[in-house]
Scaffold this motif. Structure first.
Motif, PDB file in Angstrom:
ATOM      1  N   LEU A  84       0.824  -1.212   0.000  1.00 40.80           N
ATOM      2  CA  LEU A  84       0.000   0.000   0.000  1.00 40.80           C
ATOM      3  C   LEU A  84       0.859   1.264   0.000  1.00 40.80           C
ATOM      4  O   LEU A  84       0.549   2.235  -0.706  1.00 40.80           O
ATOM      5  CB  LEU A  84      -0.935   0.006   1.214  1.00 40.80           C
ATOM      6  CG  LEU A  84      -2.118  -0.938   1.158  1.00 40.80           C
ATOM      7  CD1 LEU A  84      -2.933  -0.831   2.439  1.00 40.80           C
ATOM      8  CD2 LEU A  84      -2.987  -0.649  -0.041  1.00 40.80           C
ATOM      9  N   ILE A  85       1.925   1.248   0.761  1.00 36.68           N
ATOM     10  CA  ILE A  85       2.820   2.408   0.793  1.00 36.68           C
ATOM     11  C   ILE A  85       3.466   2.614  -0.567  1.00 36.68           C
ATOM     12  O   ILE A  85       3.551   3.750  -1.060  1.00 36.68           O
ATOM     13  CB  ILE A  85       3.872   2.239   1.911  1.00 36.68           C
ATOM     14  CG1 ILE A  85       3.199   2.375   3.270  1.00 36.68           C
ATOM     15  CG2 ILE A  85       4.992   3.258   1.760  1.00 36.68           C
ATOM     16  CD1 ILE A  85       4.069   1.989   4.435  1.00 36.68           C
ATOM     17  N   LEU A  86       3.905   1.535  -1.214  1.00 37.35           N
ATOM     18  CA  LEU A  86       4.493   1.665  -2.552  1.00 37.35           C
ATOM     19  C   LEU A  86       3.480   2.186  -3.566  1.00 37.35           C
ATOM     20  O   LEU A  86       3.825   3.000  -4.435  1.00 37.35           O
ATOM     21  CB  LEU A  86       5.062   0.326  -3.005  1.00 37.35           C
ATOM     22  CG  LEU A  86       6.334  -0.125  -2.317  1.00 37.35           C
ATOM     23  CD1 LEU A  86       6.736  -1.521  -2.798  1.00 37.35           C
ATOM     24  CD2 LEU A  86       7.453   0.859  -2.554  1.00 37.35           C
ATOM     25  N   ILE A  87       2.227   1.747  -3.467  1.00 36.60           N
ATOM     26  CA  ILE A  87       1.193   2.248  -4.371  1.00 36.60           C
ATOM     27  C   ILE A  87       0.969   3.742  -4.145  1.00 36.60           C
ATOM     28  O   ILE A  87       0.842   4.515  -5.107  1.00 36.60           O
ATOM     29  CB  ILE A  87      -0.110   1.446  -4.193  1.00 36.60           C
ATOM     30  CG1 ILE A  87       0.067   0.044  -4.755  1.00 36.60           C
ATOM     31  CG2 ILE A  87      -1.291   2.149  -4.861  1.00 36.60           C
ATOM     32  CD1 ILE A  87      -1.088  -0.891  -4.454  1.00 36.60           C
ATOM     33  N   MET A  88       0.930   4.163  -2.882  1.00 42.02           N
ATOM     34  CA  MET A  88       0.720   5.586  -2.595  1.00 42.02           C
ATOM     35  C   MET A  88       1.890   6.424  -3.084  1.00 42.02           C
ATOM     36  O   MET A  88       1.702   7.486  -3.698  1.00 42.02           O
ATOM     37  CB  MET A  88       0.491   5.802  -1.092  1.00 42.02           C
ATOM     38  CG  MET A  88      -0.837   5.297  -0.627  1.00 42.02           C
ATOM     39  SD  MET A  88      -1.283   5.752   1.058  1.00 42.02           S
ATOM     40  CE  MET A  88       0.135   5.295   1.975  1.00 42.02           C
ATOM     41  N   ILE A  89       3.106   5.974  -2.844  1.00 45.29           N
ATOM     42  CA  ILE A  89       4.284   6.721  -3.297  1.00 45.29           C
ATOM     43  C   ILE A  89       4.341   6.736  -4.821  1.00 45.29           C
ATOM     44  O   ILE A  89       4.566   7.782  -5.437  1.00 45.29           O
ATOM     45  CB  ILE A  89       5.571   6.123  -2.697  1.00 45.29           C
ATOM     46  CG1 ILE A  89       5.618   6.377  -1.203  1.00 45.29           C
ATOM     47  CG2 ILE A  89       6.805   6.704  -3.377  1.00 45.29           C
ATOM     48  CD1 ILE A  89       6.741   5.652  -0.491  1.00 45.29           C
ATOM     49  N   GLY A  90       4.111   5.582  -5.449  1.00 49.54           N
ATOM     50  CA  GLY A  90       4.127   5.515  -6.907  1.00 49.54           C
ATOM     51  C   GLY A  90       3.059   6.385  -7.527  1.00 49.54           C
ATOM     52  O   GLY A  90       3.310   7.089  -8.514  1.00 49.54           O
ATOM     53  N   GLY A  91       1.860   6.362  -6.969  1.00 48.41           N
ATOM     54  CA  GLY A  91       0.783   7.215  -7.484  1.00 48.41           C
ATOM     55  C   GLY A  91       1.089   8.685  -7.313  1.00 48.41           C
ATOM     56  O   GLY A  91       0.819   9.502  -8.217  1.00 48.41           O
ATOM     57  N   SER A  92       1.655   9.041  -6.188  1.00 45.13           N
ATOM     58  CA  SER A  92       2.011  10.446  -5.963  1.00 45.13           C
ATOM     59  C   SER A  92       3.084  10.901  -6.941  1.00 45.13           C
ATOM     60  O   SER A  92       2.998  12.003  -7.505  1.00 45.13           O
ATOM     61  CB  SER A  92       2.503  10.650  -4.531  1.00 45.13           C
ATOM     62  OG  SER A  92       1.481  10.336  -3.619  1.00 45.13           O
ATOM     63  N   LEU A  93       4.100  10.067  -7.148  1.00 45.03           N
ATOM     64  CA  LEU A  93       5.151  10.421  -8.114  1.00 45.03           C
ATOM     65  C   LEU A  93       4.589  10.515  -9.528  1.00 45.03           C
ATOM     66  O   LEU A  93       4.956  11.409 -10.297  1.00 45.03           O
ATOM     67  CB  LEU A  93       6.293   9.417  -8.052  1.00 45.03           C
ATOM     68  CG  LEU A  93       7.164   9.469  -6.798  1.00 45.03           C
ATOM     69  CD1 LEU A  93       8.147   8.322  -6.795  1.00 45.03           C
ATOM     70  CD2 LEU A  93       7.881  10.803  -6.712  1.00 45.03           C
ATOM     71  N   TRP A  94       3.700   9.606  -9.869  1.00 46.25           N
ATOM     72  CA  TRP A  94       3.082   9.625 -11.188  1.00 46.25           C
ATOM     73  C   TRP A  94       2.328  10.938 -11.401  1.00 46.25           C
ATOM     74  O   TRP A  94       2.478  11.594 -12.425  1.00 46.25           O
ATOM     75  CB  TRP A  94       2.151   8.431 -11.315  1.00 46.25           C
ATOM     76  CG  TRP A  94       1.454   8.288 -12.641  1.00 46.25           C
ATOM     77  CD1 TRP A  94       1.650   9.036 -13.772  1.00 46.25           C
ATOM     78  CD2 TRP A  94       0.468   7.334 -12.973  1.00 46.25           C
ATOM     79  NE1 TRP A  94       0.835   8.598 -14.769  1.00 46.25           N
ATOM     80  CE2 TRP A  94       0.092   7.545 -14.307  1.00 46.25           C
ATOM     81  CE3 TRP A  94      -0.146   6.305 -12.265  1.00 46.25           C
ATOM     82  CZ2 TRP A  94      -0.856   6.785 -14.949  1.00 46.25           C
ATOM     83  CZ3 TRP A  94      -1.087   5.542 -12.915  1.00 46.25           C
ATOM     84  CH2 TRP A  94      -1.439   5.774 -14.230  1.00 46.25           C
ATOM     85  N   ILE A  95       1.534  11.345 -10.421  1.00 48.60           N
ATOM     86  CA  ILE A  95       0.772  12.593 -10.521  1.00 48.60           C
ATOM     87  C   ILE A  95       1.709  13.790 -10.615  1.00 48.60           C
ATOM     88  O   ILE A  95       1.526  14.683 -11.448  1.00 48.60           O
ATOM     89  CB  ILE A  95      -0.188  12.725  -9.324  1.00 48.60           C
ATOM     90  CG1 ILE A  95      -1.309  11.694  -9.445  1.00 48.60           C
ATOM     91  CG2 ILE A  95      -0.761  14.131  -9.234  1.00 48.60           C
ATOM     92  CD1 ILE A  95      -2.154  11.564  -8.205  1.00 48.60           C
ATOM     93  N   ASP A  98       3.449  13.845 -14.020  1.00 50.83           N
ATOM     94  CA  ASP A  98       2.490  14.209 -15.053  1.00 50.83           C
ATOM     95  C   ASP A  98       2.180  15.701 -15.011  1.00 50.83           C
ATOM     96  O   ASP A  98       2.131  16.365 -16.057  1.00 50.83           O
ATOM     97  CB  ASP A  98       1.215  13.389 -14.890  1.00 50.83           C
ATOM     98  CG  ASP A  98       0.223  13.659 -15.998  1.00 50.83           C
ATOM     99  OD1 ASP A  98       0.581  13.452 -17.174  1.00 50.83           O
ATOM    100  OD2 ASP A  98      -0.911  14.090 -15.685  1.00 50.83           O
ATOM    101  N   LEU A  99       1.986  16.239 -13.827  1.00 53.57           N
ATOM    102  CA  LEU A  99       1.733  17.680 -13.708  1.00 53.57           C
ATOM    103  C   LEU A  99       2.947  18.491 -14.138  1.00 53.57           C
ATOM    104  O   LEU A  99       2.815  19.535 -14.785  1.00 53.57           O
ATOM    105  CB  LEU A  99       1.340  18.034 -12.269  1.00 53.57           C
ATOM    106  CG  LEU A  99      -0.049  17.559 -11.836  1.00 53.57           C
ATOM    107  CD1 LEU A  99      -0.257  17.862 -10.356  1.00 53.57           C
ATOM    108  CD2 LEU A  99      -1.129  18.215 -12.667  1.00 53.57           C
ATOM    109  N   HIS A 100       4.129  18.016 -13.811  1.00 53.15           N
ATOM    110  CA  HIS A 100       5.342  18.710 -14.241  1.00 53.15           C
ATOM    111  C   HIS A 100       5.450  18.699 -15.763  1.00 53.15           C
ATOM    112  O   HIS A 100       5.788  19.717 -16.374  1.00 53.15           O
ATOM    113  CB  HIS A 100       6.574  18.044 -13.625  1.00 53.15           C
ATOM    114  CG  HIS A 100       7.869  18.653 -14.054  1.00 53.15           C
ATOM    115  ND1 HIS A 100       8.288  19.876 -13.594  1.00 53.15           N
ATOM    116  CD2 HIS A 100       8.816  18.224 -14.912  1.00 53.15           C
ATOM    117  CE1 HIS A 100       9.452  20.173 -14.154  1.00 53.15           C
ATOM    118  NE2 HIS A 100       9.787  19.177 -14.958  1.00 53.15           N
ATOM    119  N   HIS A 101       5.133  17.568 -16.363  1.00 51.18           N
ATOM    120  CA  HIS A 101       5.170  17.465 -17.818  1.00 51.18           C
ATOM    121  C   HIS A 101       4.142  18.391 -18.460  1.00 51.18           C
ATOM    122  O   HIS A 101       4.414  19.064 -19.463  1.00 51.18           O
ATOM    123  CB  HIS A 101       4.923  16.016 -18.255  1.00 51.18           C
ATOM    124  CG  HIS A 101       4.832  15.829 -19.733  1.00 51.18           C
ATOM    125  ND1 HIS A 101       5.920  15.943 -20.557  1.00 51.18           N
ATOM    126  CD2 HIS A 101       3.773  15.569 -20.526  1.00 51.18           C
ATOM    127  CE1 HIS A 101       5.538  15.743 -21.809  1.00 51.18           C
ATOM    128  NE2 HIS A 101       4.236  15.508 -21.806  1.00 51.18           N
TER     129      HIS A 101
END
Length: 105
Positions: A84-95, A98-101
């Motif tokens: 769950l922690i990896l999913i939260m960190i991965g999702g946060s990094l993905w967002i 994506d916003l930076h891009h």
């Protein structure tokens, strides 16, 4: 007469050792970030290693988890929490990426 203070003293010694290790593993990355003594890549590697050791210290000294003497249910719950922690960190990094891009388009 039974000495009842020994387990409590051992428990407080364990907490004290964990506290000192946690403080040390927190002070090292802060010191590296504040002083810039080593190159950035080396500092990031040391910070990552200190973070992993910090997790192990908390699991061992504060949560009292030992992989050999731990029930399988506790290990399964720990693995689920890690996922769950990896999913939260991965999702946060993905967002964030994506916003930076999208900011530069």
């Amino acid at each position: 007469m039974k000495d009842t203070g020994a387990p409590e003293k051992r428990r407080s010694n364990t907490y004290a050792a964990g506290y000192v290790l946690a403080l040390l593993l927190t002070a090292i990355p802060f010191g590296l970030a504040a002083t810039n003594l080593v190159p950035r890549a080396t500092a990031l590697a040391i910070i990552a290693i200190a973070a992993i050791l910090q997790i192990l210290v908390h699991l061992r000294y504060f949560l009292h988890l030992r992989l050999r003497a731990t029930a399988p249910e506790r290990i399964l719950a720990l693995a689920f929490a890690g996922i769950l922690i990896l999913i939260m960190i991965g999702g946060s990094l993905w967002i964030m990426f994506d916003l930076h891009h999208r900011m530069w388009i």
